[in-house]
Design a protein around this motif. Sequence first.
Motif, PDB file in Angstrom:
ATOM      1  N   MET A   1      35.075  51.869  27.001  1.00  0.00           N
ATOM      2  CA  MET A   1      35.594  51.401  25.715  1.00  0.00           C
ATOM      3  C   MET A   1      35.453  49.887  25.580  1.00  0.00           C
ATOM      4  N   ASN A   2      35.595  49.163  26.699  1.00  0.00           N
ATOM      5  CA  ASN A   2      35.404  47.711  26.634  1.00  0.00           C
ATOM      6  C   ASN A   2      33.978  47.370  26.216  1.00  0.00           C
ATOM      7  N   SER A   3      33.009  48.081  26.756  1.00  0.00           N
ATOM      8  CA  SER A   3      31.610  47.836  26.390  1.00  0.00           C
ATOM      9  C   SER A   3      31.362  48.162  24.926  1.00  0.00           C
ATOM     10  N   ASN A 138      24.038  45.429  27.546  1.00  0.00           N
ATOM     11  CA  ASN A 138      23.429  45.245  28.868  1.00  0.00           C
ATOM     12  C   ASN A 138      23.770  43.905  29.522  1.00  0.00           C
ATOM     13  N   GLU A 139      24.398  42.984  28.794  1.00  0.00           N
ATOM     14  CA  GLU A 139      24.657  41.644  29.331  1.00  0.00           C
ATOM     15  C   GLU A 139      25.629  41.716  30.506  1.00  0.00           C
ATOM     16  N   TYR A 140      25.275  41.020  31.580  1.00  0.00           N
ATOM     17  CA  TYR A 140      26.090  41.097  32.795  1.00  0.00           C
ATOM     18  C   TYR A 140      26.761  39.778  33.169  1.00  0.00           C
ATOM     19  N   LEU A 141      26.003  38.677  33.175  1.00  0.00           N
ATOM     20  CA  LEU A 141      26.502  37.438  33.774  1.00  0.00           C
ATOM     21  C   LEU A 141      27.729  36.906  33.054  1.00  0.00           C
ATOM     22  N   LEU A 142      27.645  36.709  31.743  1.00  0.00           N
ATOM     23  CA  LEU A 142      28.783  36.165  30.999  1.00  0.00           C
ATOM     24  C   LEU A 142      29.976  37.112  31.067  1.00  0.00           C
ATOM     25  N   ALA A 143      29.703  38.409  31.009  1.00  0.00           N
ATOM     26  CA  ALA A 143      30.799  39.380  31.085  1.00  0.00           C
ATOM     27  C   ALA A 143      31.489  39.327  32.441  1.00  0.00           C
ATOM     28  N   SER A 144      30.725  39.126  33.496  1.00  0.00           N
ATOM     29  CA  SER A 144      31.326  39.077  34.833  1.00  0.00           C
ATOM     30  C   SER A 144      32.137  37.802  35.044  1.00  0.00           C
ATOM     31  N   LEU A 146      33.650  35.964  32.465  1.00  0.00           N
ATOM     32  CA  LEU A 146      34.713  35.765  31.484  1.00  0.00           C
ATOM     33  C   LEU A 146      35.712  36.908  31.396  1.00  0.00           C
ATOM     34  N   THR A 147      35.383  38.081  31.943  1.00  0.00           N
ATOM     35  CA  THR A 147      36.296  39.215  31.832  1.00  0.00           C
ATOM     36  C   THR A 147      37.053  39.440  33.132  1.00  0.00           C
ATOM     37  N   GLY A 148      38.167  40.155  33.022  1.00  0.00           N
ATOM     38  CA  GLY A 148      38.981  40.498  34.187  1.00  0.00           C
ATOM     39  C   GLY A 148      38.972  41.991  34.433  1.00  0.00           C
ATOM     40  N   LYS A 149      39.910  42.459  35.228  1.00  0.00           N
ATOM     41  CA  LYS A 149      39.938  43.865  35.607  1.00  0.00           C
ATOM     42  C   LYS A 149      40.152  44.775  34.396  1.00  0.00           C
ATOM     43  N   SER A 150      40.999  44.356  33.466  1.00  0.00           N
ATOM     44  CA  SER A 150      41.323  45.199  32.317  1.00  0.00           C
ATOM     45  C   SER A 150      40.313  45.069  31.185  1.00  0.00           C
ATOM     46  N   THR A 151      39.449  44.061  31.242  1.00  0.00           N
ATOM     47  CA  THR A 151      38.483  43.841  30.152  1.00  0.00           C
ATOM     48  C   THR A 151      37.037  43.925  30.629  1.00  0.00           C
ATOM     49  N   ALA A 152      36.816  44.339  31.870  1.00  0.00           N
ATOM     50  CA  ALA A 152      35.464  44.404  32.423  1.00  0.00           C
ATOM     51  C   ALA A 152      34.627  45.448  31.694  1.00  0.00           C
ATOM     52  N   THR A 153      33.344  45.172  31.556  1.00  0.00           N
ATOM     53  CA  THR A 153      32.418  46.096  30.921  1.00  0.00           C
ATOM     54  C   THR A 153      31.725  46.944  31.982  1.00  0.00           C
ATOM     55  N   LEU A 154      30.944  47.921  31.537  1.00  0.00           N
ATOM     56  CA  LEU A 154      30.292  48.823  32.484  1.00  0.00           C
ATOM     57  C   LEU A 154      29.329  48.114  33.440  1.00  0.00           C
TER      58      LEU A 154
END
Length: 204
Positions: A1-3, A138-144, A146-154
């Motif tokens: 759902m975050n993604s 598909n973006e990984y770097l910025l998501a990793s 800026l996000t935490g455990k509850s907001t992490a994307t796939l």
Amino acid sequence: MNSVKLAATSTGIAIVIGVPGAYALSRSKARGDGLLLMMALLTRMFPPVVIAIPFYVLMVKMNLMNTMTGAVLAHSILTIPLMVWMMKSFFDTVPKEIEEAAVVDGCSNLAVFFRIVMPLVLGGLSAASILCIITSWNEYLLASVLTGKSTATLPVAIPGLISSNGTLWGEICAVGTVVSLPIAIFMLAVQRHLVKGMTAGSVK
């Protein structure tokens, strides 16, 4: 759902900001338009790692770390230039004479944009929106960063399955399938619009 939330929201922001901006740049004859387009493209020219640290510092100062709002803002920086560049090329294919005729018939500038121009570039808007969704999904770097455990994307969840105790290959394959399957289904569903948008104007 975050993604899903991140991809949908950042793409929506790109449409709201990028489409009018692209139309303005397409119809404007002011000096510096080319420079403005190049400045918009700068965020796509730099490697993501170059902008990751400034984003991290900015989000910490704004108290937006580990929040969906911070991730949406960061992804919007990536999707808006893509939307502007693609939509400008589609707006350029729309003859200005059509807009002038609509104005003569009594249409306001807003009516010309929504009732005349936008229906002619819906294929391009579909293609640009699809590419923005895929970019955010598909973006990984910025998501990793800026996000935490509850907001992490796939994409961020996959490295968490690799630890010093071993690699959870079954779980990695499962998450990889979950990451790929929705986009594959989505692409099959909108393939007609993507092809139509990417080839729009090629025979004009």
